[in-house]
Scaffold this active site. Structure first.
Site, mmCIF file in Angstrom:
data_model
loop_
_atom_site.group_PDB
_atom_site.id
_atom_site.type_symbol
_atom_site.label_atom_id
_atom_site.label_comp_id
_atom_site.label_asym_id
_atom_site.label_seq_id
_atom_site.Cartn_x
_atom_site.Cartn_y
_atom_site.Cartn_z
ATOM 1 N NE ARG A 103 -3.029 2.753 2.738
ATOM 2 C CZ ARG A 103 -3.091 3.499 3.835
ATOM 3 N NH1 ARG A 103 -2.609 3.060 4.986
ATOM 4 N NH2 ARG A 103 -3.636 4.701 3.792
ATOM 5 C CG HIS A 148 -1.164 9.035 3.548
ATOM 6 N ND1 HIS A 148 -1.230 7.663 3.716
ATOM 7 C CD2 HIS A 148 -0.807 9.538 4.756
ATOM 8 C CE1 HIS A 148 -0.913 7.354 4.965
ATOM 9 N NE2 HIS A 148 -0.648 8.483 5.614
ATOM 10 C CD GLU A 193 -4.573 7.634 10.133
ATOM 11 O OE1 GLU A 193 -4.020 8.712 10.427
ATOM 12 O OE2 GLU A 193 -4.182 6.543 10.565
ATOM 13 C CG ASN A 335 -4.766 3.484 8.906
ATOM 14 O OD1 ASN A 335 -4.863 2.485 8.198
ATOM 15 N ND2 ASN A 335 -4.364 4.652 8.438
ATOM 16 C CE1 TYR A 337 0.593 2.786 13.557
ATOM 17 C CE2 TYR A 337 -1.473 3.854 12.982
ATOM 18 C CZ TYR A 337 -0.218 3.406 12.623
ATOM 19 O OH TYR A 337 0.225 3.567 11.327
ATOM 20 C CD GLU A 400 -1.309 4.124 8.258
ATOM 21 O OE1 GLU A 400 -1.019 4.532 9.413
ATOM 22 O OE2 GLU A 400 -1.490 4.897 7.300
#
Length: 500
Positions: A103, A148, A193, A335, A337, A400
């Site tokens: 990606r 992005h 995002e 995404n 984290y 991500e």
């Protein structure tokens, strides 16, 4: 005397906070046959060549050049990892990892220097053609992100995402990309995002373009980005889907928002947090009713009235737009984290003032080099189950997931992070029935991490930014990730004989 004994070998997973839906026990199993692994990058963070071969200026070029004090180490992405010139080394790293997907994002300014479609840049178009062809010739499928965070500066000069006309320029840009690359690219992501870009770029203003109008411009930007995504999706469906047979999705970021206590107030606060982050952009697209989440509309309207505004600070979609946006995605990119604890409160974060809640961490959650990122693997499984329930189990790709440190090849924490988070994802698929189709590790190589510059690292491969040649070197996490990819998960430990 020689004695033969049998012992079990298993992956070493660091203990994590037990809570949510899962504990710290490894689950042995493999991913479904159709599941795919890859890695992810972004153009501004790795390409460099910021003004070469006809590329136009973008908002991060302007932001880092004019106000370098906004970046922790005063750096920029002018050269970064120099992937514009060194992409063959990146492809070599992908092959070493054994992944089948990559990606990456297209720099909008590299192929349309003015932002609009009036002027195409042949050399920029050629660069991505070459990259795509090389990936495919090496058995790696491209997954392309159109935006992005690097909006062309000429579009920011007319208001950026706070100006609805930018949505139509984005649709024109998407058409160019589909026409140039869609015969080979079958996986597209429109926006990366929008919650982060809207809040940090147009709300608190710590990211490019640095607009500080929290509670106003961030909602305007989010509104435009939802329309932009939908327009680009419609362009593909109407003019390219039949011949190219690809898929178009969107990448949304989400923490897991865990209630701090079992109280009803904290449970409600955690749900509000999920709706104000993931729901802001997912609910209009993936819910059955469409539009913004009801609690988000209610809270912002109430607070706007109390503040003296004649109408809500959150823009309103017409019935036509609600219908157009709803269902306008073939899959959901996520995404993820880390996890936050959430409790009822007045709002201790500018990002959640309208949601009226407080965020914190459990002190037992391991820290990383990024202050906002704690290691909480079970949060990923909890998030995937929330998506399954909230949006009727849509197709999901983890676009991500990764861990920050300060550099070095012996990145044990990152290696264990990948083991534990990927294992929780496997539990969500095999044990809970979550509809997850792929996983992209963030990130392939060390890069320019936005306002953190080069002070923190996320790469599976190290980049020496002090060396003009920008050499790459595999870290321990690269070996671990490659092993997971090769095994397609976590196979049962093998009994082995050892002589003592």
């Amino acid at each position: 005397m020689i004695t033969l004994i049998s012992i079990l070998f298993c992956c070493s997973l660091s203990a994590v906070q037990v809570g949510g839906m899962a504990g710290n026990q490894i689950y042995y199993g493999r991913f479904p046959n159709e599941f795919f692994f890859g890695t992810a990058t972004a153009a501004y963070q790795i390409e460099g060549a910021w003004n070469e071969d006809g590329k136009g200026e973008n908002i991060w070029d302007r932001f880092t050049h004019q106000t370098p004090e906004n970046i922790v180490d005063g750096t920029n992405g002018d050269i970064a990892a120099d992937s514009y010139h060194k992409y063959p080394e990146d492809i070599k790293a992908l092959k070493e990892l054994g992944v089948k997907f990559y990606r990456f994002s297209i720099s909008w300014s590299r192929i349309l220097p003015k932002g609009d479609a009036s002027q195409k840049n042949p050399k920029g178009i050629e660069y991505y053609n070459t990259l795509i062809n090389e990936l495919i010739s090496n058995g790696i499928e491209p997954m392309v992100t159109l935006f992005h965070w690097d909006l062309p500066q000429p579009l920011q000069d007319i208001g950026g995402w706070a100006n609805e006309v930018v949505a139509y320029h984005f649709a024109d840009y998407a058409r160019v990309a589909f026409a140039e690359y869609g015969d080979r690219v079958k996986w597209w992501l429109t926006l990366n995002e929008p919650w982060v870009h809207g809040n940090f770029g147009y709300g608190v203003g710590s990211y490019a373009p640095g607009v500080k109008l929290n509670g106003i411009a961030n909602y305007l930007a989010g509104h435009t980005m939802l329309k932009a995504h939908t327009l680009a999706y419609e362009v593909y469906q109407q003019d390219f889907k039949a011949s190219q047979k690809g898929k178009v999705g969107i990448t949304l970021d989400s923490f897991w928002m865990a209630p701090k206590t079992g109280s009803g107030a904290d449970q409600d606060a955690a749900n509000r947090a999920m709706q104000f982050q993931l729901g802001w952009f997912a609910h209009p697209i993936f819910s059955k009713e469409g539009d913004y989440p009801a609690i988000m509309k209610q809270k912002i309207a109430e607070r706007s009235e109390n503040e003296g505004y004649p109408r809500s600070r959150l823009p309103t979609f017409s019935p036509e737009w609600i219908n157009r946006i709803r269902g306008a995605s073939d899959f959901l990119g996520i995404n993820h984290y880390t996890t936050f604890q959430v409790s009822a409160g007045s709002g201790n974060s500018p990002l959640f003032l309208d949601a009226e809640l407080d965020q914190s961490y459990d002190d037992s959650w391991p820290k990383t080099s990024a202050p906002w990122l704690r290691v909480v693997p079970w949060g990923l499984r909890s998030l995937l189950n929330w998506i399954k329930k909230e949006y009727d189990n849509p197709p999901v790709i983890i676009t991500e997931n990764g861990c920050a440190d300060s550099g070095g090849l012996n990145d044990t924490q990152r290696a264990n992070y990948y083991r534990s988070y990927i294992n929780e994802m496997l539990k969500a698929i095999n044990m809970d029935g979550c509809n997850v189709h792929g996983y992209m590790a963030w990130t392939l190589i060390d890069d320019m991490e936005w306002i953190d510059g080069y002070t923190i690292r996320f790469g599976l491969y190290s980049v020496d930014f002090e060396d003009p040649e920008r050499p790459r070197a595999a870290k321990e996490s690269a070996r671990v990730y490659a092993e997971i990819v090769k095994n397609r998960g976590f196979p049962e430990p093998q009994q082995q004989r050892i002589e003592l």
